[in-house]
Design a protein around this motif. Structure first.
Motif, PDB file in Angstrom:
ATOM      1  N   MET A 179       1.785  -3.473   3.975  1.00  0.00           N
ATOM      2  CA  MET A 179       2.005  -3.107   5.155  1.00  0.00           C
ATOM      3  C   MET A 179       2.654  -1.749   5.099  1.00  0.00           C
ATOM      4  N   ARG A 180       3.727  -1.738   4.367  1.00  0.00           N
ATOM      5  CA  ARG A 180       4.670  -0.392   4.434  1.00  0.00           C
ATOM      6  C   ARG A 180       3.499   1.076   3.988  1.00  0.00           C
ATOM      7  N   ARG A 181       2.511   0.477   2.998  1.00  0.00           N
ATOM      8  CA  ARG A 181       1.938   1.683   2.418  1.00  0.00           C
ATOM      9  C   ARG A 181       0.886   2.142   3.658  1.00  0.00           C
ATOM     10  N   GLY A 182       0.422   1.361   4.403  1.00  0.00           N
ATOM     11  CA  GLY A 182      -0.351   1.820   5.557  1.00  0.00           C
ATOM     12  C   GLY A 182      -1.770   2.190   5.277  1.00  0.00           C
ATOM     13  N   GLY A 183      -2.421   1.909   4.059  1.00  0.00           N
ATOM     14  CA  GLY A 183      -3.710   2.384   3.485  1.00  0.00           C
ATOM     15  C   GLY A 183      -4.519   1.170   3.439  1.00  0.00           C
ATOM     16  N   GLY A 184      -5.538   1.278   2.787  1.00  0.00           N
ATOM     17  CA  GLY A 184      -6.370   0.010   2.518  1.00  0.00           C
ATOM     18  C   GLY A 184      -7.276  -0.275   3.406  1.00  0.00           C
ATOM     19  N   GLU A 185      -8.234  -1.388   2.961  1.00  0.00           N
ATOM     20  CA  GLU A 185      -9.342  -1.885   3.795  1.00  0.00           C
ATOM     21  C   GLU A 185      -8.857  -2.710   4.996  1.00  0.00           C
ATOM     22  N   ALA A 186      -9.847  -3.352   5.652  1.00  0.00           N
ATOM     23  CA  ALA A 186      -9.444  -4.350   6.473  1.00  0.00           C
ATOM     24  C   ALA A 186      -8.936  -5.560   5.788  1.00  0.00           C
TER      25      ALA A 186
END
Length: 257
Positions: A179-186
């Protein structure tokens, strides 16, 4: 120590206060039914807190060979630096019975990791150098696997439906870092929220997430491998959340609807 204790009600025997208190304090049937399909491991609690010269094991419930073991008070156990890998384990003794009770005792021991010939359940392990301080203030998700002077929870088995799973402490750290990184897929956010909101997550759910996220076939990874691949997913999340694959250099395909 953890124990499995229940009263024996037989015709002609005196009903004792302690036998009734046991029924009052431990609603056995309800718990047995609730966790009847769970594999062996920690059900709740039994967390480790590091002190200067001791480890404190918090109250908790374990499951071993279809029995629930309750620790209703904190226990302290002394440790020292040896430079060798040391595991904190619950060692289960043989069942005993007398005219009033059937009991299945246990003890908490410091021993070498691996099979010892006795039924055991690991709570944590560490490798502490002389003059160093044992710590559990993990700096990030990868830090969970630091070899020296760090409480290692990767080998701990948590009870879950069907088979044992990874410690919720590990999964919560993954969820928080994702959550802190704020990237990624759904699917990353969906899995991260599951890690943050739920307790023990079924092992096959974790394995399906890894397989789908890495674009590989489903495989029954060990706890160590699960941590390694979850770390890899985190390392590559900030770049935009594409499927990672197991080898670098693969082609990336975009589908536009």
């Amino acid at each position: 120590m953890f124990s499995h204790l229940f009263p024996k009600f037989e015709k002609g025997r005196i009903l004792k206060t302690a036998m009734l208190e046991n029924l009052r304090d431990f609603p056995r049937e309800a718990l047995d039914i609730a966790y009847q399909d769970y594999a062996d491991g920690i059900i709740t609690g039994a967390t480790i807190r590091v002190e200067r010269d001791t480890l404190t094991i918090a109250p908790g419930i374990l499951k071993h060979q279809d029995r629930l073991y309750l620790l209703n008070h904190s226990v302290e156990i002394a440790y020292r630096a040896t430079g060798r890998e040391t595991a904190v384990k619950v060692r289960f003794g043989e069942g005993k019975q007398d005219s009033d009770w059937v009991s299945h005792p246990s003890e908490i021991v410091l021993t070498e990791p691996g099979e010892s010939g006795s039924p055991e359940l690991e709570l944590c392990r560490f490798k502490l150098k002389e003059g160093a301080r044992l710590r559990q203030d993990y700096q990030n998700f990868r830090d969970l696997a630091t070899e020296y002077n760090t409480v290692n929870l990767l080998h701990v088995r948590f009870a879950a439906d069907g088979e044992s799973t990874v410690s919720p402490v590990i999964l919560r750290m993954f969820g928080e870092e994702m959550m802190r990184r704020g990237g990624g897929e759904a699917q990353d956010f969906s899995f991260a929220m599951m890690c943050l909101n739920e307790g023990a997550i079924r092992r096959n759910v974790i394995l399906h997430y890894i397989a789908n996220r890495l674009g590989t076939a489903y495989k029954d990874y060990s706890n160590i491998e699960i941590h390694k691949y979850l770390s890899r997913i985190l390392d590559n999340t900030r770049g935009g959340g594409q499927r990672l694959g197991m080898s670098a250099g693969g082609s990336l395909r975009m589908i536009v609807d």
